[in-house]
Motif scaffolding. Structure first.
Motif, PDB file in Angstrom:
ATOM      1  N   GLU A 120      44.922  40.643  36.394  1.00 36.95           N
ATOM      2  CA  GLU A 120      43.591  40.057  36.309  1.00 36.95           C
ATOM      3  C   GLU A 120      43.736  38.657  35.730  1.00 36.95           C
TER       4      GLU A 120
ATOM      5  N   GLN B  95      38.424  42.056  31.590  1.00 38.38           N
ATOM      6  CA  GLN B  95      37.555  40.874  31.438  1.00 38.38           C
ATOM      7  C   GLN B  95      36.500  41.153  30.371  1.00 38.38           C
TER       8      GLN B  95
ATOM      9  N   ALA C 219      37.313  34.336  38.108  1.00 42.08           N
ATOM     10  CA  ALA C 219      38.176  35.483  37.844  1.00 42.08           C
ATOM     11  C   ALA C 219      38.939  35.797  39.119  1.00 42.08           C
TER      12      ALA C 219
ATOM     13  N   SER D 296      39.850  44.584  36.196  1.00 42.60           N
ATOM     14  CA  SER D 296      38.665  43.810  35.811  1.00 42.60           C
ATOM     15  C   SER D 296      38.000  44.262  34.495  1.00 42.60           C
TER      16      SER D 296
ATOM     17  N   HIS E 109      40.706  49.016  38.779  1.00 48.25           N
ATOM     18  CA  HIS E 109      41.150  47.630  38.816  1.00 48.25           C
ATOM     19  C   HIS E 109      41.350  47.142  37.376  1.00 48.25           C
TER      20      HIS E 109
ATOM     21  N   GLN F 169      47.995  45.497  39.162  1.00 51.08           N
ATOM     22  CA  GLN F 169      47.193  44.285  39.368  1.00 51.08           C
ATOM     23  C   GLN F 169      47.418  43.310  38.229  1.00 51.08           C
TER      24      GLN F 169
ATOM     25  N   GLY G  62      41.744  39.192  45.213  1.00 52.25           N
ATOM     26  CA  GLY G  62      40.309  38.974  45.303  1.00 52.25           C
ATOM     27  C   GLY G  62      39.920  38.051  44.162  1.00 52.25           C
TER      28      GLY G  62
ATOM     29  N   ARG H 164      43.843  54.267  42.573  1.00 46.15           N
ATOM     30  CA  ARG H 164      42.824  54.575  43.567  1.00 46.15           C
ATOM     31  C   ARG H 164      43.318  55.684  44.468  1.00 46.15           C
TER      32      ARG H 164
HETATM   33  N1  PHE Z   1      38.845  43.747  40.931  1.00 46.86           N
HETATM   34  C1  PHE Z   1      38.949  43.318  42.306  1.00 46.86           C
HETATM   35  C2  PHE Z   1      39.753  44.332  43.086  1.00 46.86           C
HETATM   36  O1  PHE Z   1      40.364  45.181  42.508  1.00 46.86           O
HETATM   37  C3  PHE Z   1      39.636  42.003  42.403  1.00 46.86           C
HETATM   38  C4  PHE Z   1      38.855  40.893  41.782  1.00 46.86           C
HETATM   39  C5  PHE Z   1      39.078  40.552  40.484  1.00 46.86           C
HETATM   40  C6  PHE Z   1      37.917  40.190  42.524  1.00 46.86           C
HETATM   41  C7  PHE Z   1      38.382  39.520  39.892  1.00 46.86           C
HETATM   42  C8  PHE Z   1      37.224  39.173  41.948  1.00 46.86           C
HETATM   43  C9  PHE Z   1      37.443  38.825  40.643  1.00 46.86           C
HETATM   44  O2  PHE Z   1      39.809  44.305  44.301  1.00 46.86           O
END
Ligand code: PHE
Length: 355
Positions: free
Chosen positions: A212, A176, A307, A173, A171, A210, A284, A197
Protein backbone atom coordinates in the motif's frame (compact mmCIF):
# COMPACT_ATOMS: atom_id res chain seq x y z
CA UNK A 1 77.48 -55.06 53.72
CA UNK A 2 73.86 -54.13 52.92
CA UNK A 3 71.43 -56.80 51.87
CA UNK A 4 71.05 -55.71 48.29
CA UNK A 5 68.57 -58.45 47.50
CA UNK A 6 66.24 -57.24 50.23
CA UNK A 7 66.64 -53.59 49.16
CA UNK A 8 65.88 -54.50 45.55
CA UNK A 9 62.82 -56.45 46.60
CA UNK A 10 61.54 -53.52 48.70
CA UNK A 11 62.03 -51.11 45.85
CA UNK A 12 60.34 -53.37 43.31
CA UNK A 13 57.39 -53.85 45.67
CA UNK A 14 57.03 -50.09 45.96
CA UNK A 15 57.08 -49.73 42.18
CA UNK A 16 54.49 -52.46 41.81
CA UNK A 17 52.14 -50.57 44.12
CA UNK A 18 52.10 -47.53 41.84
CA UNK A 19 48.53 -46.94 40.65
CA UNK A 20 48.66 -43.56 38.92
CA UNK A 21 50.85 -40.64 37.92
CA UNK A 22 50.70 -39.06 41.38
CA UNK A 23 51.81 -42.16 43.26
CA UNK A 24 54.48 -42.66 40.57
CA UNK A 25 55.98 -39.26 41.42
CA UNK A 26 55.97 -39.89 45.18
CA UNK A 27 57.53 -43.39 44.83
CA UNK A 28 60.21 -41.96 42.56
CA UNK A 29 61.02 -39.36 45.25
CA UNK A 30 61.13 -42.12 47.85
CA UNK A 31 63.84 -43.82 45.79
CA UNK A 32 65.77 -41.00 44.12
CA UNK A 33 64.82 -37.94 46.18
CA UNK A 34 67.16 -36.05 48.49
CA UNK A 35 66.49 -38.54 51.24
CA UNK A 36 65.63 -41.40 48.90
CA UNK A 37 66.63 -45.00 49.50
CA UNK A 38 69.23 -45.09 46.74
CA UNK A 39 70.47 -41.55 47.43
CA UNK A 40 71.18 -42.51 51.03
CA UNK A 41 73.09 -45.59 49.88
CA UNK A 42 75.20 -43.50 47.48
CA UNK A 43 76.07 -41.17 50.36
CA UNK A 44 77.39 -44.19 52.22
CA UNK A 45 80.06 -45.06 49.62
CA UNK A 46 82.56 -42.49 50.90
CA UNK A 47 82.61 -43.91 54.40
CA UNK A 48 83.27 -47.51 53.32
CA UNK A 49 86.61 -49.29 53.42
CA UNK A 50 88.57 -49.57 50.23
CA UNK A 51 87.93 -53.29 49.83
CA UNK A 52 84.14 -53.01 50.32
CA UNK A 53 83.74 -49.82 48.39
CA UNK A 54 84.23 -51.25 44.91
CA UNK A 55 81.73 -54.06 45.21
CA UNK A 56 79.21 -51.91 47.02
CA UNK A 57 79.42 -49.21 44.36
CA UNK A 58 79.08 -51.61 41.49
CA UNK A 59 76.08 -53.41 43.02
CA UNK A 60 74.48 -50.08 43.85
CA UNK A 61 75.04 -48.83 40.32
CA UNK A 62 73.56 -51.85 38.70
CA UNK A 63 70.57 -51.61 41.06
CA UNK A 64 70.19 -47.96 40.12
CA UNK A 65 70.28 -48.82 36.41
CA UNK A 66 67.69 -51.54 36.84
CA UNK A 67 65.35 -49.37 38.91
CA UNK A 68 65.71 -46.46 36.49
CA UNK A 69 64.79 -48.69 33.58
CA UNK A 70 61.76 -50.10 35.37
CA UNK A 71 60.59 -46.62 36.36
CA UNK A 72 61.01 -45.35 32.81
CA UNK A 73 58.97 -48.20 31.47
CA UNK A 74 56.28 -47.49 34.05
CA UNK A 75 56.16 -43.85 32.99
CA UNK A 76 55.88 -44.85 29.35
CA UNK A 77 53.00 -47.13 30.21
CA UNK A 78 51.22 -44.28 31.94
CA UNK A 79 51.72 -41.95 28.99
CA UNK A 80 50.57 -44.59 26.55
CA UNK A 81 47.47 -45.19 28.67
CA UNK A 82 46.65 -41.51 28.57
CA UNK A 83 47.06 -41.35 24.79
CA UNK A 84 44.86 -44.41 24.36
CA UNK A 85 42.20 -42.82 26.51
CA UNK A 86 42.33 -39.60 24.50
CA UNK A 87 42.13 -41.47 21.21
CA UNK A 88 39.12 -43.38 22.45
CA UNK A 89 37.27 -40.25 23.51
CA UNK A 90 38.16 -38.09 20.57
CA UNK A 91 37.82 -40.65 17.87
CA UNK A 92 37.57 -38.76 14.65
CA UNK A 93 37.50 -40.59 11.37
CA UNK A 94 39.38 -38.26 9.08
CA UNK A 95 38.63 -40.51 6.14
CA UNK A 96 34.88 -39.75 6.33
CA UNK A 97 33.52 -37.45 3.59
CA UNK A 98 32.75 -33.86 4.70
CA UNK A 99 29.22 -32.83 5.64
CA UNK A 100 27.19 -31.27 2.84
CA UNK A 101 26.45 -27.60 3.44
CA UNK A 102 23.13 -26.23 2.27
CA UNK A 103 22.74 -22.48 2.01
CA UNK A 104 19.22 -21.08 2.18
CA UNK A 105 17.64 -18.85 -0.47
CA UNK A 106 15.63 -15.68 -0.19
CA UNK A 107 12.14 -16.09 -1.62
CA UNK A 108 11.48 -13.81 -4.63
CA UNK A 109 8.62 -12.11 -2.74
CA UNK A 110 10.91 -11.25 0.19
CA UNK A 111 13.47 -10.02 -2.30
CA UNK A 112 10.89 -7.81 -4.03
CA UNK A 113 9.67 -6.41 -0.69
CA UNK A 114 13.28 -5.45 0.13
CA UNK A 115 13.79 -3.81 -3.26
CA UNK A 116 10.47 -1.95 -3.26
CA UNK A 117 10.97 -0.72 0.29
CA UNK A 118 14.40 0.61 -0.55
CA UNK A 119 13.12 2.43 -3.66
CA UNK A 120 10.29 4.16 -1.79
CA UNK A 121 12.46 4.96 1.23
CA UNK A 122 14.74 6.94 -1.04
CA UNK A 123 11.89 9.30 -1.91
CA UNK A 124 10.69 9.80 1.64
CA UNK A 125 8.18 7.03 2.32
CA UNK A 126 8.36 5.33 5.69
CA UNK A 127 7.15 1.80 6.37
CA UNK A 128 3.97 0.91 8.27
CA UNK A 129 2.36 -2.41 9.10
CA UNK A 130 -1.09 -3.66 10.00
CA UNK A 131 -2.63 -6.95 11.14
CA UNK A 132 -3.59 -9.78 8.75
CA UNK A 133 -6.79 -10.36 10.73
CA UNK A 134 -8.85 -7.21 10.33
CA UNK A 135 -12.36 -6.16 11.18
CA UNK A 136 -15.02 -5.08 8.72
CA UNK A 137 -14.69 -1.48 9.74
CA UNK A 138 -11.05 -1.01 8.76
CA UNK A 139 -11.18 -3.34 5.79
CA UNK A 140 -14.41 -1.97 4.27
CA UNK A 141 -16.56 0.61 6.07
CA UNK A 142 -13.86 3.17 6.87
CA UNK A 143 -12.69 2.78 3.28
CA UNK A 144 -16.06 4.00 2.03
CA UNK A 145 -17.16 0.56 0.88
CA UNK A 146 -20.94 0.41 1.33
CA UNK A 147 -22.68 -2.53 3.01
CA UNK A 148 -23.91 -3.96 -0.27
CA UNK A 149 -20.67 -3.60 -2.27
CA UNK A 150 -19.80 -6.81 -4.17
CA UNK A 151 -16.26 -6.79 -2.70
CA UNK A 152 -17.78 -7.68 0.65
CA UNK A 153 -19.28 -10.79 -0.86
CA UNK A 154 -18.51 -14.05 0.90
CA UNK A 155 -16.94 -15.31 -2.33
CA UNK A 156 -14.11 -12.84 -2.16
CA UNK A 157 -13.58 -12.46 1.54
CA UNK A 158 -12.48 -15.03 4.08
CA UNK A 159 -14.54 -14.38 7.21
CA UNK A 160 -13.42 -15.86 10.50
CA UNK A 161 -15.69 -18.42 12.09
CA UNK A 162 -15.38 -16.88 15.55
CA UNK A 163 -16.94 -13.58 14.62
CA UNK A 164 -18.85 -12.11 11.70
CA UNK A 165 -16.89 -8.93 12.20
CA UNK A 166 -13.44 -10.51 11.74
CA UNK A 167 -11.90 -11.34 8.40
CA UNK A 168 -8.55 -11.83 6.67
CA UNK A 169 -7.79 -8.46 5.14
CA UNK A 170 -8.57 -8.45 1.42
CA UNK A 171 -6.10 -5.64 0.75
CA UNK A 172 -3.49 -3.53 2.57
CA UNK A 173 -5.73 -0.44 2.37
CA UNK A 174 -6.90 -0.73 6.03
CA UNK A 175 -3.34 0.30 6.96
CA UNK A 176 -4.19 3.71 5.43
CA UNK A 177 -6.91 4.18 8.05
CA UNK A 178 -4.80 2.85 10.93
CA UNK A 179 -1.91 5.12 9.98
CA UNK A 180 -4.01 8.27 9.67
CA UNK A 181 -5.89 7.60 12.91
CA UNK A 182 -2.74 7.30 14.96
CA UNK A 183 -0.93 10.36 13.59
CA UNK A 184 -1.29 13.82 12.16
CA UNK A 185 -0.96 14.80 8.46
CA UNK A 186 1.10 14.93 6.32
CA UNK A 187 1.48 11.19 5.72
CA UNK A 188 3.88 9.51 3.36
CA UNK A 189 3.95 5.79 3.98
CA UNK A 190 4.13 2.38 2.35
CA UNK A 191 2.77 -0.80 3.92
CA UNK A 192 3.83 -4.18 2.54
CA UNK A 193 2.07 -7.32 3.71
CA UNK A 194 -0.01 -10.43 3.15
CA UNK A 195 -3.56 -10.18 1.83
CA UNK A 196 -6.25 -12.81 1.24
CA UNK A 197 -9.02 -13.46 -1.23
CA UNK A 198 -11.03 -16.50 -2.16
CA UNK A 199 -9.48 -16.81 -5.60
CA UNK A 200 -7.05 -19.19 -7.28
CA UNK A 201 -5.64 -19.56 -10.80
CA UNK A 202 -2.39 -18.95 -12.68
CA UNK A 203 -2.23 -15.30 -11.64
CA UNK A 204 -4.32 -15.40 -8.43
CA UNK A 205 -3.53 -17.11 -5.17
CA UNK A 206 -5.80 -17.09 -2.06
CA UNK A 207 -2.91 -15.51 -0.16
CA UNK A 208 -0.89 -12.88 -1.94
CA UNK A 209 1.14 -9.77 -1.19
CA UNK A 210 0.39 -6.12 -1.63
CA UNK A 211 2.18 -2.89 -1.03
CA UNK A 212 0.00 0.00 0.00
CA UNK A 213 1.16 3.55 -0.64
CA UNK A 214 -0.35 6.65 0.90
CA UNK A 215 0.72 10.23 0.45
CA UNK A 216 -1.44 12.89 2.11
CA UNK A 217 -0.47 16.54 2.31
CA UNK A 218 -1.48 19.95 1.10
CA UNK A 219 -1.99 20.39 -2.67
CA UNK A 220 -1.12 16.85 -3.66
CA UNK A 221 -2.65 15.94 -7.02
CA UNK A 222 -2.92 13.18 -9.62
CA UNK A 223 0.30 14.45 -11.25
CA UNK A 224 2.22 13.56 -8.12
CA UNK A 225 0.68 10.09 -8.20
CA UNK A 226 1.69 9.50 -11.80
CA UNK A 227 5.18 10.88 -11.24
CA UNK A 228 5.68 8.68 -8.22
CA UNK A 229 4.52 5.53 -9.98
CA UNK A 230 6.58 6.17 -13.13
CA UNK A 231 9.62 6.74 -10.93
CA UNK A 232 8.95 3.54 -9.04
CA UNK A 233 8.35 1.35 -12.09
CA UNK A 234 11.53 2.56 -13.82
CA UNK A 235 13.65 2.02 -10.72
CA UNK A 236 12.12 -1.34 -10.02
CA UNK A 237 12.54 -2.77 -13.51
CA UNK A 238 15.90 -1.04 -13.90
CA UNK A 239 15.04 0.31 -17.33
CA UNK A 240 14.67 3.74 -18.89
CA UNK A 241 11.44 2.81 -20.63
CA UNK A 242 8.59 0.59 -19.52
CA UNK A 243 5.21 0.45 -21.18
CA UNK A 244 2.70 1.62 -18.58
CA UNK A 245 -1.02 2.10 -19.06
CA UNK A 246 -3.34 4.02 -16.69
CA UNK A 247 -6.89 2.73 -17.11
CA UNK A 248 -9.82 4.58 -15.56
CA UNK A 249 -11.30 2.34 -12.90
CA UNK A 250 -13.36 2.36 -9.77
CA UNK A 251 -12.52 1.87 -6.10
CA UNK A 252 -14.88 3.04 -3.36
CA UNK A 253 -11.96 4.63 -1.49
CA UNK A 254 -10.48 6.72 -4.32
CA UNK A 255 -11.90 9.28 -6.69
CA UNK A 256 -10.80 9.43 -9.45
CA UNK A 257 -9.42 5.89 -9.62
CA UNK A 258 -7.16 4.10 -12.06
CA UNK A 259 -5.61 0.73 -12.64
CA UNK A 260 -2.10 0.44 -13.97
CA UNK A 261 -0.95 -2.25 -16.37
CA UNK A 262 2.58 -3.05 -17.43
CA UNK A 263 3.39 -4.18 -20.98
CA UNK A 264 5.17 -7.49 -21.50
CA UNK A 265 5.63 -10.33 -23.91
CA UNK A 266 6.38 -14.02 -23.65
CA UNK A 267 9.63 -15.12 -25.29
CA UNK A 268 10.64 -18.80 -25.20
CA UNK A 269 8.11 -19.40 -22.45
CA UNK A 270 9.59 -16.56 -20.38
CA UNK A 271 8.02 -13.25 -19.39
CA UNK A 272 9.85 -10.20 -20.78
CA UNK A 273 8.98 -6.73 -19.51
CA UNK A 274 9.38 -3.56 -21.55
CA UNK A 275 7.59 -4.02 -24.81
CA UNK A 276 5.19 -6.53 -26.32
CA UNK A 277 1.44 -6.42 -26.66
CA UNK A 278 0.34 -8.16 -23.48
CA UNK A 279 -0.67 -6.27 -20.34
CA UNK A 280 -0.53 -7.37 -16.74
CA UNK A 281 -2.45 -5.38 -14.16
CA UNK A 282 -0.11 -4.62 -11.28
CA UNK A 283 -1.73 -1.92 -9.23
CA UNK A 284 -4.79 0.11 -8.36
CA UNK A 285 -4.59 3.73 -7.38
CA UNK A 286 -6.35 7.07 -7.15
CA UNK A 287 -6.94 10.23 -5.15
CA UNK A 288 -8.07 9.36 -1.63
CA UNK A 289 -11.84 9.82 -1.32
CA UNK A 290 -12.90 12.69 1.02
CA UNK A 291 -15.08 10.24 2.99
CA UNK A 292 -12.02 8.12 3.75
CA UNK A 293 -10.15 11.18 5.02
CA UNK A 294 -13.14 12.10 7.19
CA UNK A 295 -13.33 8.58 8.63
CA UNK A 296 -9.63 8.83 9.44
CA UNK A 297 -10.09 12.21 11.17
CA UNK A 298 -8.29 14.16 8.46
CA UNK A 299 -9.91 17.37 7.21
CA UNK A 300 -10.47 16.93 3.43
CA UNK A 301 -10.73 20.70 3.01
CA UNK A 302 -7.12 21.07 4.13
CA UNK A 303 -5.53 17.84 3.06
CA UNK A 304 -5.68 15.55 0.10
CA UNK A 305 -3.51 12.97 -1.52
CA UNK A 306 -3.15 9.74 -3.40
CA UNK A 307 -3.05 6.07 -2.55
CA UNK A 308 -2.02 2.98 -4.44
CA UNK A 309 -1.99 -0.78 -3.91
CA UNK A 310 0.60 -2.84 -5.80
CA UNK A 311 0.49 -6.60 -6.30
CA UNK A 312 3.97 -7.62 -5.14
CA UNK A 313 3.79 -11.21 -6.38
CA UNK A 314 2.97 -9.98 -9.85
CA UNK A 315 5.90 -7.60 -9.77
CA UNK A 316 8.13 -10.55 -8.87
CA UNK A 317 6.67 -12.59 -11.74
CA UNK A 318 7.33 -9.81 -14.22
CA UNK A 319 10.81 -8.89 -13.04
CA UNK A 320 12.12 -12.40 -12.55
CA UNK A 321 10.27 -14.14 -15.38
CA UNK A 322 8.22 -16.53 -13.28
CA UNK A 323 4.99 -17.44 -15.03
CA UNK A 324 2.95 -19.37 -12.49
CA UNK A 325 1.98 -17.60 -9.29
CA UNK A 326 0.82 -20.76 -7.53
CA UNK A 327 4.38 -22.14 -7.43
CA UNK A 328 5.32 -19.19 -5.17
CA UNK A 329 3.53 -20.76 -2.25
CA UNK A 330 3.95 -24.49 -2.85
CA UNK A 331 7.16 -24.59 -0.79
CA UNK A 332 8.97 -26.71 -3.37
CA UNK A 333 12.62 -26.48 -2.37
CA UNK A 334 13.75 -27.04 -5.99
CA UNK A 335 11.69 -24.04 -7.12
CA UNK A 336 13.23 -21.90 -4.39
CA UNK A 337 16.73 -23.14 -5.27
CA UNK A 338 16.12 -21.97 -8.83
CA UNK A 339 14.22 -18.71 -8.35
CA UNK A 340 15.48 -17.72 -4.90
CA UNK A 341 18.24 -15.24 -4.13
CA UNK A 342 21.55 -15.53 -2.42
CA UNK A 343 21.20 -14.19 1.15
CA UNK A 344 24.34 -12.13 0.62
CA UNK A 345 22.96 -10.34 -2.45
CA UNK A 346 22.32 -6.73 -1.51
CA UNK A 347 18.96 -5.54 -2.85
CA UNK A 348 19.75 -2.93 -5.41
CA UNK A 349 17.68 -0.87 -7.73
CA UNK A 350 20.56 0.51 -9.76
CA UNK A 351 22.10 -2.51 -11.38
CA UNK A 352 20.81 -5.89 -12.44
CA UNK A 353 20.66 -8.67 -9.89
CA UNK A 354 22.15 -12.07 -10.50
CA UNK A 355 18.92 -13.36 -11.99
N1 PHE B 1 -6.95 -1.87 -2.40
C1 PHE B 1 -7.04 -1.95 -3.84
C2 PHE B 1 -7.01 -3.39 -4.27
O1 PHE B 1 -6.71 -4.24 -3.48
C3 PHE B 1 -5.91 -1.24 -4.49
C4 PHE B 1 -5.92 0.23 -4.24
C5 PHE B 1 -5.22 0.75 -3.20
C6 PHE B 1 -6.61 1.08 -5.09
C7 PHE B 1 -5.20 2.10 -2.96
C8 PHE B 1 -6.60 2.42 -4.86
C9 PHE B 1 -5.91 2.94 -3.81
O2 PHE B 1 -7.29 -3.73 -5.40
Amino acid sequence: MENFNQIEKDILDKIKSIKNRNSYDSVKTEIFGKKGILTELFKKIGSLDQDQRKEFASRLNSLKTKVTEILEKKLNDFNQLEIDKKLKNENLDVTLPGRTYFSGKIHPVSQVIDEVTSIFSEIGFSVEEGPDVENEYYNFSALNTPENHPARDMHDTFYLEQSKDLLLRTHTSPVQIRTMLKGKPPFKIIAPGRTYRCDSDQTHSPMFHQLEGLHIGKNINMGHLKGCLYYFVKKFFEVEKVKIRFRPSHFPFTEPSAEVDIGYKIENGQIKVGDGDKWLEVLGCGMVHPNVLKNAKVNPKQYQGYAFGVGLDRLAMLKYGINDLRAFFESDIRWLEFYGFDPLDVPTNYRGLSR
